[in-house]
Design a protein around this motif. Structure first.
Motif, PDB file in Angstrom:
ATOM      1  N   UNK A   1      12.317  18.421  48.676  1.00 32.18           N
ATOM      2  CA  UNK A   1      13.653  17.948  48.308  1.00 32.18           C
ATOM      3  C   UNK A   1      13.656  16.435  48.104  1.00 32.18           C
ATOM      4  N   UNK A   2      14.149  15.988  46.926  1.00 37.20           N
ATOM      5  CA  UNK A   2      14.294  14.557  46.648  1.00 37.20           C
ATOM      6  C   UNK A   2      15.760  14.183  46.831  1.00 37.20           C
ATOM      7  N   UNK A   3      16.026  13.168  47.657  1.00 34.51           N
ATOM      8  CA  UNK A   3      17.400  12.774  47.937  1.00 34.51           C
ATOM      9  C   UNK A   3      17.937  11.877  46.833  1.00 34.51           C
ATOM     10  N   UNK A   4      19.273  11.895  46.675  1.00 36.75           N
ATOM     11  CA  UNK A   4      19.909  10.935  45.769  1.00 36.75           C
ATOM     12  C   UNK A   4      19.822   9.567  46.431  1.00 36.75           C
TER      13      UNK A   4
ATOM     14  N   UNK B   1      13.731   5.975  45.568  1.00 39.96           N
ATOM     15  CA  UNK B   1      14.467   6.934  46.395  1.00 39.96           C
ATOM     16  C   UNK B   1      13.509   7.641  47.344  1.00 39.96           C
ATOM     17  N   UNK B   2      14.049   8.590  48.106  1.00 37.70           N
ATOM     18  CA  UNK B   2      13.266   9.209  49.183  1.00 37.70           C
ATOM     19  C   UNK B   2      13.034  10.686  48.908  1.00 37.70           C
ATOM     20  N   UNK B   3      11.837  11.132  49.242  1.00 37.42           N
ATOM     21  CA  UNK B   3      11.534  12.561  49.214  1.00 37.42           C
ATOM     22  C   UNK B   3      11.363  13.015  50.657  1.00 37.42           C
ATOM     23  N   UNK B   4      12.118  14.043  51.046  1.00 41.18           N
ATOM     24  CA  UNK B   4      11.975  14.569  52.416  1.00 41.18           C
ATOM     25  C   UNK B   4      10.928  15.664  52.403  1.00 41.18           C
ATOM     26  N   UNK B   5      10.746  16.304  53.564  1.00 43.11           N
ATOM     27  CA  UNK B   5       9.742  17.372  53.633  1.00 43.11           C
ATOM     28  C   UNK B   5      10.340  18.744  53.412  1.00 43.11           C
ATOM     29  N   UNK B   6      11.676  18.778  53.293  1.00 44.04           N
ATOM     30  CA  UNK B   6      12.333  20.072  53.148  1.00 44.04           C
ATOM     31  C   UNK B   6      11.901  20.775  51.866  1.00 44.04           C
TER      32      UNK B   6
ATOM     33  N   UNK C   1       8.926  10.050  52.207  1.00 46.15           N
ATOM     34  CA  UNK C   1       8.064   9.381  51.229  1.00 46.15           C
ATOM     35  C   UNK C   1       8.914   8.794  50.115  1.00 46.15           C
ATOM     36  N   UNK C   2       8.384   7.780  49.427  1.00 45.26           N
ATOM     37  CA  UNK C   2       9.182   7.065  48.434  1.00 45.26           C
ATOM     38  C   UNK C   2       8.776   7.433  47.011  1.00 45.26           C
ATOM     39  N   UNK C   3       9.821   7.617  46.184  1.00 46.09           N
ATOM     40  CA  UNK C   3       9.595   8.009  44.794  1.00 46.09           C
ATOM     41  C   UNK C   3      10.341   7.064  43.864  1.00 46.09           C
ATOM     42  N   UNK C   4       9.898   7.004  42.629  1.00 47.03           N
ATOM     43  CA  UNK C   4      10.637   6.290  41.596  1.00 47.03           C
ATOM     44  C   UNK C   4      11.767   7.190  41.102  1.00 47.03           C
ATOM     45  N   UNK C   5      12.966   6.642  40.992  1.00 43.15           N
ATOM     46  CA  UNK C   5      14.128   7.455  40.620  1.00 43.15           C
ATOM     47  C   UNK C   5      13.938   8.081  39.237  1.00 43.15           C
TER      48      UNK C   5
ATOM     49  N   UNK D   1      19.663   8.824  50.365  1.00 41.83           N
ATOM     50  CA  UNK D   1      18.422   8.211  50.844  1.00 41.83           C
ATOM     51  C   UNK D   1      18.724   6.995  51.713  1.00 41.83           C
ATOM     52  N   UNK D   2      19.707   6.174  51.268  1.00 42.72           N
ATOM     53  CA  UNK D   2      20.072   4.985  52.048  1.00 42.72           C
ATOM     54  C   UNK D   2      20.583   5.381  53.431  1.00 42.72           C
TER      55      UNK D   2
END
Lengths: 131, 333
Positions: B232-235, B214-219, B154-158, B239-240
């Protein structure tokens, strides 16, 4: 039976006799208020999610235990007062309630333990499941 | 009414029904045991739900993010308020039902019919609310990306950490459609992207062009300070890499095979369990309608007993009882 059985054969006391109602209709409204209060507490807790309730007890968060217990309390009053289980004979009450409670706990415990086990297998396996 | 009852010559004797086991009529007892078996059916479903949830504990959607709509409050984050309202509607209709039963004990036809009518209206409102919930869930809100392993990104604002919808950063490119006509026998050919709002390539491009996403994973990770579990939100760099390496498709909304909020199994269980419950509510409304018309016709007045109202009442309360559990296990826990 004798002391709190009023007219119509309805037992009019709840909370183990601490709260007595004058009529069956009054008891219904009383139970509605109680059930609404519990629901409001549930929604408030679910909205705020207080941090001090994050601790785990037997595999579940304290907050989730509170939700489950409040749900069972609601279920009790719906069954006992709306469905008039309070007024039925103990034989009927036991044959319905004990049967379901036993089977539900049995099934839930087995399936939840198994689900948790499979999660651990996925998580710790040599093959990655997150790709 | 006597003409419809067959006489067997055993009336008044034990086998003719002179004594009532457990001091309850045949109909009421059978309704209780039907409810017992139906309760076990729902237990089976909810236990299977619990099993799958524990098995996929990480990718299970966060209920607050899925069910956060409220009528006429577009864009407002109102988690659970609507389902709470639905709970009150159902408990309210339970109360009118039990008031109808009580009025029946006093042989008050007017009050029985009024309360039955209110119960039926409450039931219809509830079923309608459920349909609305389904609509929101099926349509989705932000959209997400699916990985090779079937996980959701899923996508998040940094900066703000708020969710970003696909339409906020993805530009829709051209769709290759070659149209044909009657003489060719087909309407069009396409590479398969014709129906998709966004293709995965467009999402990847939009992601590269917008450095604040950026991306939020399901972890699941546990926040050390509060003890709450978070995803978990990736850097931006991770994310790229993740998006280019693993992403294979775009998911919008939820259906039986895909779910933008998390595990597709959640959608399956949601549709099945709330659907089965909604079916119970609907059939309960039909039963109530039948009994309501019988009350109006004076059937029970002549019979001298409103016990039928009591029996459908038991069923109706049971529906309420199941909802109390569905509410807890889908929306709260």
């Amino acid at each position: 039976m004798a002391d709190h059985a009023a007219h119509d054969g309805h037992k009019l006391a709840i909370f183990r006799g601490t709260l007595k109602f004058k009529s069956n209709t009054q008891k219904i409204w009383g139970v509605l208020i109680f059930l609404s209060l519990i629901t409001i507490v549930e929604v408030a807790l679910g909205y705020i999610k207080p941090d001090f309730l994050n601790g785990k007890i037997i595999g579940l968060k304290l907050l989730n235990w509170i939700f489950i217990i409040l749900t069972l309390v609601k279920a009790y009053y719906i069954t006992w007062d709306f469905m008039h289980m309070r007024d039925e004979t103990s034989g009927l009450r036991r044959s319905v309630v004990w049967t379901s409670v036993f089977l539900i706990i049995y099934l839930m415990v087995i399936l939840l333990v198994e689900g948790e086990y499979i999660y651990q297998v996925y998580k710790n396996a040599a093959v990655s499941f997150d790709f | 009414m006597d003409t419809t009852v067959a006489t067997t010559g055993t009336e008044g004797q034990k086998w003719g029904g002179a004594s009532k086991p457990l001091n309850v009529s045949y109909g009421k007892m059978m309704m209780w045991f039907f409810i017992l078996s139906d309760a076990l059916t729902f237990t089976g479903f909810l236990a299977a739900y619990g099993f799958s949830r524990f098995k996929f504990i990480e990718e299970w959607p966060i209920a607050d993010e899925v069910f956060n709509h409220f009528p006429f409050l577009h864009g407002t984050d109102a988690p659970m308020f609507y389902v709470a309202l639905m709970t009150f509607i159902l408990i309210g209709s339970s109360v009118t039902m039990v008031l109808a039963v009580d009025a029946g004990h006093h042989m008050n036809k007017k009050k029985v019919s009024l309360y039955m009518l209110l119960t039926i209206i409450g039931g219809f409102i509830f079923v309608g609310s459920q349909a609305w919930e389904w609509k929101n869930f099926i349509n989705g809100e932000y959209g997400a990306v699916k990985t090779k392993g079937g996980k959701i990104l899923q996508f998040l604002d940094v900066e703000t950490g708020k969710r970003v919808a696909l339409n906020e950063f993805v530009k829709v490119g051209p769709r290759d459609v070659e149209t044909y006509g009657n003489s060719e026998g087909i309407w069009y050919t396409t590479s398969g992207e014709y129906n998709a709002t966004y293709t995965i390539e467009e999402v990847k491009k939009g992601f590269v062009d917008n450095p604040n996403v950026t991306i939020r994973t399901q972890q699941l990770i546990v926040n050390e300070e509060t003890g709450a579990s978070e995803k978990l939100v990736l850097s931006r760099e991770d994310a790229l890499i993740k998006l280019n390496k693993d992403a294979v498709g775009v998911v919008e909304g939820a259906n039986l095979t895909e779910n933008e909020y998390g595990a597709p199994l959640f959608a399956d269980f949601f549709f099945f369990i709330t659907g089965f419950h909604g079916f119970h509510v609907f059939s309960g409304v039909i039963f109530n309608l039948i009994i309501f018309f019988n009350v109006l016709l004076g059937t029970y007045e002549r019979r001298g007993s409103y016990e039928m109202v009591e029996k459908v009442g038991l069923y109706w309360h049971f529906v309420d009882l199941v909802w109390v559990f569905v509410f807890t296990f889908f929306y709260l826990v």
